[in-house]
Design an enzyme around this catalytic site. Sequence first.
Site, PDB file in Angstrom:
ATOM      1  N   VAL A  82       0.813  -1.230   0.000  1.00  0.00           N
ATOM      2  CA  VAL A  82       0.000   0.000   0.000  1.00  0.00           C
ATOM      3  C   VAL A  82       0.843   1.276   0.000  1.00  0.00           C
ATOM      4  O   VAL A  82       0.304   2.370  -0.155  1.00  0.00           O
ATOM      5  CB  VAL A  82      -0.994   0.058   1.187  1.00  0.00           C
ATOM      6  CG1 VAL A  82      -2.067  -1.015   1.049  1.00  0.00           C
ATOM      7  CG2 VAL A  82      -0.281  -0.025   2.529  1.00  0.00           C
TER       8      VAL A  82
ATOM      9  N   SER B 277      -6.491   3.479  16.209  1.00  0.00           N
ATOM     10  CA  SER B 277      -6.130   2.576  17.309  1.00  0.00           C
ATOM     11  C   SER B 277      -6.324   3.294  18.641  1.00  0.00           C
ATOM     12  O   SER B 277      -6.237   4.530  18.708  1.00  0.00           O
ATOM     13  CB  SER B 277      -4.653   2.180  17.169  1.00  0.00           C
ATOM     14  OG  SER B 277      -4.159   1.692  18.406  1.00  0.00           O
TER      15      SER B 277
ATOM     16  N   TYR C 191       4.059   4.417  15.354  1.00  0.00           N
ATOM     17  CA  TYR C 191       2.741   3.821  15.132  1.00  0.00           C
ATOM     18  C   TYR C 191       1.642   4.685  15.758  1.00  0.00           C
ATOM     19  O   TYR C 191       0.623   4.983  15.137  1.00  0.00           O
ATOM     20  CB  TYR C 191       2.740   2.418  15.744  1.00  0.00           C
ATOM     21  CG  TYR C 191       1.459   1.652  15.622  1.00  0.00           C
ATOM     22  CD1 TYR C 191       1.096   1.056  14.422  1.00  0.00           C
ATOM     23  CD2 TYR C 191       0.599   1.513  16.710  1.00  0.00           C
ATOM     24  CE1 TYR C 191      -0.085   0.339  14.308  1.00  0.00           C
ATOM     25  CE2 TYR C 191      -0.578   0.791  16.602  1.00  0.00           C
ATOM     26  CZ  TYR C 191      -0.913   0.206  15.406  1.00  0.00           C
ATOM     27  OH  TYR C 191      -2.080  -0.502  15.295  1.00  0.00           O
TER      28      TYR C 191
END
Lengths: 258, 247
Positions: free
Chosen positions: A64, A145, A159
């Site tokens: 991606v 998240s 992240y």
Amino acid sequence: MRFNGKSIVITGGAGGLGRAFALGFAQEGGNILIADINEERLAQNASEINAVGGGRCETAICDVTQPQEVEATISRSIACFGSIDILINNAGGSLGVPKVPIDQVDEQDWDRVVNLNLKGTFLCTRAAAGHMKKAGRGKIVNLSSITARVGGQLTPVHYVSAKGAIIAFTRHVAQELGPHGINVNAVAPGIVLSGERLEKMWYERKTEQERSDYLKQVPLRRLGSPEEIAQAVLYLSSPAADLITGVTLDINGGLFSA
Amino acid sequence: MTLSGKVAVVTGGGRGIGKAICLIFAKKGADVAVADIDSAAAGKTAEEVTVLGRHSLSLEMDVTREEAIHSAVEKVIKEFGRIDIWVNNAGIGSRAMLHEMNPANWDRVLNVNLRGAFLGTQAAARVMMRQKHGRIINMSSRAAKGGSYGHCSYASSKAGMIALTKSAARELGAYNITVNAIMPGFIATDLTKNLSDNITQPEQRVLQRPGRPEDVAYAAAFLASDEAEWITGTSIEVTGGTGMFSG
């Protein structure tokens, strides 16, 4: 059968969450293209999904972070199923980069993780948006998240930052695409043991005491399952959520809510 | 998504969003106790639930009166034996600028919206803790996070409901009870027919249509379903993109 005849692209389709999403859509009649870099797992998931009946499942090898591969994947979904109605930007992860203090974060690690999570979401959304605008409808669900809400007890800063940016990306793109009949939302899951890396992190890097202390903070006293995240993704992709756009839905057993 | 065999109580079920929730729940297989201060309106919704093939109960309930809530709970338990879903939907608004507002206005709105939701949550929790399962859904509003020009009592009560939701979720999670809120944007109902959608003119809307009670009812049905088992303490915005505060 909420997704009869719909064409759905799910990135990160080789993983545990992608598998649960695809199974959920297939059981309700959706045709799914699962995309991932892991060819072997992708094929395994596809044969499992095709075995449940309902919609058809095809695969696309796709990194991606590579624009051409993303374009080819979206084109393939149109070639296979005639349209792209729903895009689930699920590819992501922390790539096993070390969780180190901010003054020691490696710049290349930062780029790799942010590219996978944020740039990947951008590239796939860009590739799908034109087709959805022409059709005058579409649903996009992004994966944020709980770490974006509370910081990373378990996950590295790269992240956490990328997942936080996905919330802003979701809101912005929702505003822009809303007038074209396209809903853009995100889900922010808590800890779900959706793959070996996460299971390892949970069972091997934490003591029993640490696990039990963590679960005591979760009002529902347990971790979530991939299927529970899938049900929220399916809901946001369905006509029942036609008036919902730009939001990030927290699914975490009550640990945190925006 | 199904609510097959579930027992639901919906306050303010006589009209508007509450009525849509009762009917969508019934279509998804739930038996519904319809509570409203207007007993005729409650009765009418209950009849429509029956027409959909589900059992219903009509309850006259002023949510500011503790004993009215308790007697309603008794009737529901007697009729259905349990309560799986409780929706605190009863609410009022009152337009007044802050500098001119009579404190009685403030008290009245807080009393119905926030104290009513507290009493409803408490009554539902007592039943659901024994059952070791349950779903509580509070009807908040986009105004909880965005504020509302000329409706500060309403907005404040709805913001209080968010904190009530999160606190109740923390206390009740160990009993397998989830507590969530919905924050609707402008929804065309009887309550809002005299208000204009003045926060967003049509050309500024993100999605190009006004909200309908059914949009909110579908969100309630999702939160009440088994599919939402790991979702608690959260607030879902159903606004067509005019809020986006939960992002």
